[in-house]
Design a protein around this motif. Structure first.
Motif, PDB file in Angstrom:
ATOM      1  N   PHE A  31      -4.686  57.881  11.670  1.00 29.32           N
ATOM      2  CA  PHE A  31      -4.761  58.580  13.208  1.00 29.32           C
ATOM      3  C   PHE A  31      -6.137  58.692  13.569  1.00 29.32           C
ATOM      4  CE2 PHE A  31      -0.482  58.335  14.452  1.00 29.32           C
ATOM      5  CZ  PHE A  31      -0.212  59.071  15.655  1.00 29.32           C
ATOM      6  N   ALA A  32      -6.768  59.239  12.589  1.00 25.92           N
ATOM      7  CA  ALA A  32      -8.323  59.470  13.034  1.00 25.92           C
ATOM      8  C   ALA A  32      -9.034  58.164  13.222  1.00 25.92           C
ATOM      9  CB  ALA A  32      -8.839  60.380  11.721  1.00 25.92           C
ATOM     10  N   GLY A  96       0.428  55.303  19.300  1.00 23.85           N
ATOM     11  CA  GLY A  96       0.741  56.785  18.828  1.00 23.85           C
ATOM     12  C   GLY A  96       2.246  57.382  18.920  1.00 23.85           C
ATOM     13  N   GLY A  97       3.013  56.832  19.946  1.00 23.12           N
ATOM     14  CA  GLY A  97       4.389  57.243  19.930  1.00 23.12           C
ATOM     15  C   GLY A  97       5.408  56.934  18.891  1.00 23.12           C
ATOM     16  N   MET A  98       4.879  55.874  18.077  1.00 20.04           N
ATOM     17  CA  MET A  98       5.678  55.706  16.945  1.00 20.04           C
ATOM     18  C   MET A  98       5.709  56.752  15.772  1.00 20.04           C
ATOM     19  SD  MET A  98       4.849  51.530  16.452  1.00 20.04           S
ATOM     20  CE  MET A  98       6.106  51.224  15.162  1.00 20.04           C
ATOM     21  N   GLY A  99       4.615  57.558  15.672  1.00 23.13           N
ATOM     22  CA  GLY A  99       4.590  58.556  14.662  1.00 23.13           C
ATOM     23  C   GLY A  99       4.014  58.301  13.650  1.00 23.13           C
ATOM     24  N   VAL A 100       3.096  59.746  13.242  1.00 23.88           N
ATOM     25  CA  VAL A 100       2.094  59.401  12.155  1.00 23.88           C
ATOM     26  C   VAL A 100       2.866  58.925  10.907  1.00 23.88           C
ATOM     27  CG1 VAL A 100       0.760  61.092  10.725  1.00 23.88           C
ATOM     28  CG2 VAL A 100       1.221  61.637  13.073  1.00 23.88           C
ATOM     29  N   LEU A 101       3.792  59.355  10.290  1.00 21.60           N
ATOM     30  CA  LEU A 101       4.245  58.689   8.730  1.00 21.60           C
ATOM     31  C   LEU A 101       4.915  57.118   9.175  1.00 21.60           C
ATOM     32  CD1 LEU A 101       5.865  62.066   7.391  1.00 21.60           C
ATOM     33  CD2 LEU A 101       3.592  60.647   6.929  1.00 21.60           C
ATOM     34  N   THR A 102       5.478  57.028  10.301  1.00 24.29           N
ATOM     35  CA  THR A 102       6.244  55.616  10.566  1.00 24.29           C
ATOM     36  C   THR A 102       5.124  54.750  10.699  1.00 24.29           C
ATOM     37  OG1 THR A 102       8.091  56.625  11.949  1.00 24.29           O
ATOM     38  CG2 THR A 102       7.431  54.185  12.165  1.00 24.29           C
ATOM     39  N   LEU A 103       4.026  55.177  11.339  1.00 26.88           N
ATOM     40  CA  LEU A 103       2.828  54.183  11.529  1.00 26.88           C
ATOM     41  C   LEU A 103       2.236  53.901   9.912  1.00 26.88           C
ATOM     42  CD1 LEU A 103       0.668  52.563  13.229  1.00 26.88           C
ATOM     43  CD2 LEU A 103      -0.292  54.358  13.492  1.00 26.88           C
ATOM     44  N   ALA A 104       2.069  55.060   9.351  1.00 34.13           N
ATOM     45  CA  ALA A 104       1.650  54.903   7.942  1.00 34.13           C
ATOM     46  C   ALA A 104       2.714  53.909   7.124  1.00 34.13           C
ATOM     47  CB  ALA A 104       1.441  56.383   7.077  1.00 34.13           C
ATOM     48  N   MET A 194       4.653  55.732  29.491  1.00 36.09           N
ATOM     49  CA  MET A 194       4.313  57.248  29.471  1.00 36.09           C
ATOM     50  C   MET A 194       5.455  58.274  29.382  1.00 36.09           C
ATOM     51  SD  MET A 194       1.092  56.798  29.334  1.00 36.09           S
ATOM     52  CE  MET A 194       0.088  55.006  29.151  1.00 36.09           C
ATOM     53  N   SER A 195       6.698  58.043  29.854  1.00 40.77           N
ATOM     54  CA  SER A 195       7.717  58.826  29.701  1.00 40.77           C
ATOM     55  C   SER A 195       8.286  58.843  28.561  1.00 40.77           C
ATOM     56  CB  SER A 195       8.771  58.408  30.866  1.00 40.77           C
ATOM     57  OG  SER A 195       9.136  57.161  30.592  1.00 40.77           O
ATOM     58  N   PHE A 196       8.663  57.615  28.014  1.00 42.06           N
ATOM     59  CA  PHE A 196       9.334  57.639  26.634  1.00 42.06           C
ATOM     60  C   PHE A 196       8.312  58.250  25.644  1.00 42.06           C
ATOM     61  CE2 PHE A 196      10.579  55.438  22.716  1.00 42.06           C
ATOM     62  CZ  PHE A 196      11.823  55.917  22.414  1.00 42.06           C
ATOM     63  N   THR A 197       7.137  57.713  25.529  1.00 40.70           N
ATOM     64  CA  THR A 197       6.259  58.200  24.559  1.00 40.70           C
ATOM     65  C   THR A 197       6.175  59.841  24.832  1.00 40.70           C
ATOM     66  OG1 THR A 197       4.178  57.448  25.655  1.00 40.70           O
ATOM     67  CG2 THR A 197       5.527  56.215  23.913  1.00 40.70           C
ATOM     68  N   ASN A 198       6.491  60.616  26.008  1.00 43.39           N
ATOM     69  CA  ASN A 198       6.153  61.699  26.504  1.00 43.39           C
ATOM     70  C   ASN A 198       4.490  61.949  26.516  1.00 43.39           C
ATOM     71  OD1 ASN A 198       8.623  64.067  24.868  1.00 43.39           O
ATOM     72  ND2 ASN A 198       8.896  61.767  25.735  1.00 43.39           N
ATOM     73  N   THR A 199       4.163  60.977  27.079  1.00 40.45           N
ATOM     74  CA  THR A 199       2.530  61.096  27.254  1.00 40.45           C
ATOM     75  C   THR A 199       2.602  61.928  28.791  1.00 40.45           C
ATOM     76  OG1 THR A 199       2.084  59.264  26.160  1.00 40.45           O
ATOM     77  CG2 THR A 199       0.309  59.878  27.314  1.00 40.45           C
ATOM     78  N   GLY A 200       2.628  61.180  29.829  1.00 42.72           N
ATOM     79  CA  GLY A 200       2.608  62.047  31.034  1.00 42.72           C
ATOM     80  C   GLY A 200       1.354  61.390  31.776  1.00 42.72           C
ATOM     81  N   PHE A 201       0.777  60.474  31.365  1.00 45.51           N
ATOM     82  CA  PHE A 201      -0.291  59.823  32.529  1.00 45.51           C
ATOM     83  C   PHE A 201       0.168  59.116  33.589  1.00 45.51           C
ATOM     84  CE2 PHE A 201      -3.178  59.261  28.313  1.00 45.51           C
ATOM     85  CZ  PHE A 201      -3.883  60.126  28.507  1.00 45.51           C
ATOM     86  N   SER A 202      -0.293  59.308  34.729  1.00 39.83           N
ATOM     87  CA  SER A 202       0.081  58.733  35.857  1.00 39.83           C
ATOM     88  C   SER A 202      -0.954  57.692  36.511  1.00 39.83           C
ATOM     89  CB  SER A 202       0.471  59.556  37.335  1.00 39.83           C
ATOM     90  OG  SER A 202       1.536  60.445  36.593  1.00 39.83           O
TER      91      SER A 202
END
Length: 470
Positions: A31-32, A96-104, A194-202
């Motif tokens: 992530f970093a 990012g929406g896939m999650g930390v450990l899933t991505l790892a 933005m909605s499914f990943t719960n981000t919220g950018f417009s």
């Protein structure tokens, strides 16, 4: 001088060692690294609409908010970024929406070229965060190792399918909202992501406020946020046993029940507290007020979209919203916070203690003590992070403490709702807020597991002595 193939093999061995020795630390490193890469991309002149270099603080904060699917901003998302910048952000939120450990886990598959036992254990950590904690985990609450590959496919497919369906539903709604059909072709999938990943950018000026009277668009966004917030393990379980409730895991039951209760209670609280507030619901009729109360309650799961001016909420509503955001969504989801299952476990433990029961039980299952300790640890870590960040930012900005606390919890819970404070933060406070987002996204359990990765097992026990508590 070593040859290129030897150097690549050395890098491969190093990555493989990191994956197998400390999955949590490896996830944090990933992530970093992604944040640094996306900061670089967003700093390029081509990424801004003006063709100039975006200041480091803004590029870094946007990269953190993107990769950690938060939604807080320091620039105007609708006007600052170019098409290239928007594409970078779109790709970033899905990663990012896939999650930390899933991505790892997926990175581990790339390195090892196959999903071996260790990689399966790593991926299983994303299906059940308790895998990051030592001890036996009830098999009914985990995904079996043989199913991990199927789970990872479910993560990818569910993301593509849900975002695709949401985009198709949103497109006619955007066109009917008088958005140019060609513009809507990219805004629909953008809003879906933005909605499914719960981000919220417009992507448009005014954000979702331009759809304030469009119940269809807002309802689709709410459903998408809900699906993203319950977590991939729950989606996986529902996909397999949607009509067989008895086959649902305890994790699935606790997630769905607690999430539904929080949405309902949150809507009732906002309805009562804001009904006569002229800056929010005061000018609306009963139907609009009720609908917007539910919309705001769903968005505190981690959605981040807002029709009303959050800065105009009463102080009591800001406190209620902060509490909801601190809890967040489901484990292994695109949402943040301490997670609803953590709250559920603690609530059940308190109820059991009040009843004088010897064990903590729910739905015919006993919840072991180590799970309760993890839940307490998560809350303690989260509260500490929020408290420290609030104190530091309040000291830097001298702003209203209620606004500081709200935005800090929104950052920790990767929600994205803001009183307007974040956009006006000085650079020093921006970096503190970015660190809060990062710690909130990687997860308190993951962070604790990474720090304690080198701890040794103790093979003896000390004498018991009970201090006075309470």
């Amino acid at each position: 001088m070593p040859s290129a193939p030897m150097a690549l093999r050395g890098i491969g061995r190093f990555l493989r060692h990191m994956i197998t020795s400390s999955p949590s630390r490896f996830a944090i490193v990933i992530f970093a690294t992604l944040i640094l890469v996306f900061t670089t991309l967003l700093s390029l002149p081509i990424a801004s609409a003006s063709g100039t270099v975006t200041p480091l603080s803004d590029a870094l904060f946007t990269a953190v908010s993107t990769i950690c699917v938060t939604g807080l901003v320091t620039v105007d998302m609708a006007s600052h970024w170019s098409p290239f910048g928007n594409v970078v952000i779109f790709v970033g939120v899905n990663i990012g929406g896939m999650g930390v450990l899933t991505l790892a886990s997926l990175m581990g598959m790339v390195v090892s070229r196959k999903l071996g036992l260790r990689a399966k254990l790593l991926a299983a950590g994303d299906t059940n965060p308790l895998r990051a904690h030592g001890g036996v985990v009830n098999e009914s609450q985990t995904v079996r190792l043989g199913e991990v590959g199927q789970l990872l496919r479910t993560v990818a497919l569910s993301t593509l399918v849900i975002e695709g369906v949401v985009a198709l539903l949103l497109y006619p709604g955007l066109v009917m909202a008088k958005i140019d059909p060609l513009v809507a072709l990219w805004e629909a999938p953008y809003y879906a992501a933005m909605s499914f990943t719960n981000t919220g950018f417009s992507p448009n000026p005014g954000g979702v406020g331009v759809f304030a009277d469009d119940y269809f668009v807002l309802t689709v966004l709410m459903i998408s946020v809900f699906l993203g917030s319950i977590g991939f393990p729950v989606i996986y379980t529902l996909a397999k046993h949607v009509w067989h409730v008895k086959k649902w895991s305890l994790h699935t039951k606790l997630t769905l029940i607690t999430t539904s209760l929080l949405i309902l209670l949150g809507a009732i609280v906002f309805l009562v507290l804001e009904y006569e507030n002229p800056r929010t619901f005061g000018s609306m009729d009963a139907v609009d007020t009720t609908f917007q109360a539910f919309f705001l309650s769903v968005m505190t799961r981690s959605g981040g979209f807002s029709v009303v001016d959050v800065g105009g909420l009463n102080g009591s509503s800001l406190v209620a919203g902060s509490m909801l955001m601190f809890v967040g969504g489901g484990s292994a989801s695109t949402a943040g916070g301490i997670k609803v299952t953590t709250l559920a476990v603690l609530a059940i433990a308190v109820w059991s203690e009040a009843k004088g029961r010897q064990s903590v039980e729910a739905f015919g299952r006993r919840i072991p003590s180590d799970v309760q300790r993890v839940a307490l640890s998560v809350v303690a870590w989260g509260a500490t992070i929020v408290a420290l960040s609030t104190i530091i930012i309040a000291q830097i900005t001298k702003a209203d403490i209620s606004h500081v606390l709200f935005d800090v919890i929104s950052a920790f819970g990767t929600v994205g709702l803001s009183t307007g404070l974040t956009e006006s933060l000085p650079d020093s406070a921006t970096y503190v807020m970015a660190a809060t987002i990062f710690m909130g996204r990687i997860g308190t359990v993951t962070l604790a597991a990474a720090v304690a990765a080198t701890s040794r097992t103790q093979y003896y026990s000390l004498p018991v002595e009970r201090p006075i508590v309470g």
